[in-house]
Design a protein around this motif. Structure first.
Motif, PDB file in Angstrom:
ATOM      1  N   TYR A   9      47.279 -24.964  13.775  1.00 22.83           N
ATOM      2  CA  TYR A   9      46.874 -23.826  14.795  1.00 22.83           C
ATOM      3  C   TYR A   9      46.134 -22.957  14.204  1.00 22.83           C
ATOM      4  O   TYR A   9      46.188 -21.729  13.998  1.00 22.83           O
ATOM      5  CB  TYR A   9      48.132 -23.223  15.455  1.00 22.83           C
ATOM      6  N   ALA A  10      44.837 -23.555  13.955  1.00 22.25           N
ATOM      7  CA  ALA A  10      43.967 -22.664  13.054  1.00 22.25           C
ATOM      8  C   ALA A  10      43.606 -21.183  13.650  1.00 22.25           C
ATOM      9  O   ALA A  10      43.203 -20.411  13.116  1.00 22.25           O
ATOM     10  CB  ALA A  10      42.613 -23.611  12.650  1.00 22.25           C
ATOM     11  N   PHE A  11      43.461 -21.303  14.987  1.00 25.25           N
ATOM     12  CA  PHE A  11      43.262 -20.299  15.693  1.00 25.25           C
ATOM     13  C   PHE A  11      43.845 -19.057  15.381  1.00 25.25           C
ATOM     14  O   PHE A  11      43.288 -17.815  15.729  1.00 25.25           O
ATOM     15  CB  PHE A  11      42.950 -20.593  17.276  1.00 25.25           C
ATOM     16  N   LEU A  12      45.089 -19.303  15.077  1.00 30.60           N
ATOM     17  CA  LEU A  12      46.113 -18.047  15.004  1.00 30.60           C
ATOM     18  C   LEU A  12      45.663 -17.215  13.758  1.00 30.60           C
ATOM     19  O   LEU A  12      46.099 -15.955  13.547  1.00 30.60           O
ATOM     20  CB  LEU A  12      47.534 -18.862  14.565  1.00 30.60           C
ATOM     21  N   SER A  13      44.743 -17.934  12.878  1.00 27.76           N
ATOM     22  CA  SER A  13      44.286 -16.875  11.786  1.00 27.76           C
ATOM     23  C   SER A  13      43.433 -15.710  12.467  1.00 27.76           C
ATOM     24  O   SER A  13      43.104 -14.602  11.779  1.00 27.76           O
ATOM     25  CB  SER A  13      43.484 -17.738  10.809  1.00 27.76           C
ATOM     26  N   ASP A  52      38.935 -14.535  24.764  1.00 31.86           N
ATOM     27  CA  ASP A  52      40.173 -15.229  24.824  1.00 31.86           C
ATOM     28  C   ASP A  52      40.690 -15.248  26.292  1.00 31.86           C
ATOM     29  O   ASP A  52      40.287 -14.289  26.976  1.00 31.86           O
ATOM     30  CB  ASP A  52      41.311 -14.506  24.039  1.00 31.86           C
ATOM     31  N   VAL A  53      41.695 -16.148  26.815  1.00 27.44           N
ATOM     32  CA  VAL A  53      42.189 -16.298  27.773  1.00 27.44           C
ATOM     33  C   VAL A  53      43.432 -15.466  27.749  1.00 27.44           C
ATOM     34  O   VAL A  53      44.247 -15.665  26.981  1.00 27.44           O
ATOM     35  CB  VAL A  53      42.502 -17.690  28.428  1.00 27.44           C
TER      36      VAL A  53
END
Length: 96
Positions: A9-13, A52-53
């Motif tokens: 879940y790279a987007f969590l960074s 972001d949604v």
């Protein structure tokens, strides 16, 4: 385990970083307080995470408040809600 999550879940960074001393995840953003209604919170987070949604859960619904959410609503097949005290424009029952 944290490395595995960071990879998957790279987007969590964009939202969290790891404290090197405690290994805990720490928010990269400060949450403001003093909002008078859910709609104000929504607009602040919408501004903070532009692009972001954003879904806000209010009791049994995930609600959308911003006029720019029309595209998301159209994609999800949502109809406009009736006028309400919260100012929500679209909603999805949480059970879905």
């Amino acid at each position: 385990m944290l490395q595995s999550l960071k990879h998957r879940y790279a987007f969590l960074s964009n939202y969290f970083e790891q404290d090197a001393g405690t290994w805990k995840l720490v928010r990269k953003y400060k949450v403001l307080t003093g909002f008078h209604c859910v709609c104000q919170q929504y607009y602040w987070f919408r501004w903070r995470f532009a692009g972001d949604v954003l879904q806000f859960r209010v009791v049994r619904f995930y609600e959308f408040y911003h006029s720019r959410d029309c595209e998301i609503a159209r994609t999800l097949g949502l109809k406009s809600m009736r006028a309400n005290r919260r100012g929500a424009r679209f909603g999805i029952p949480a059970r879905h």
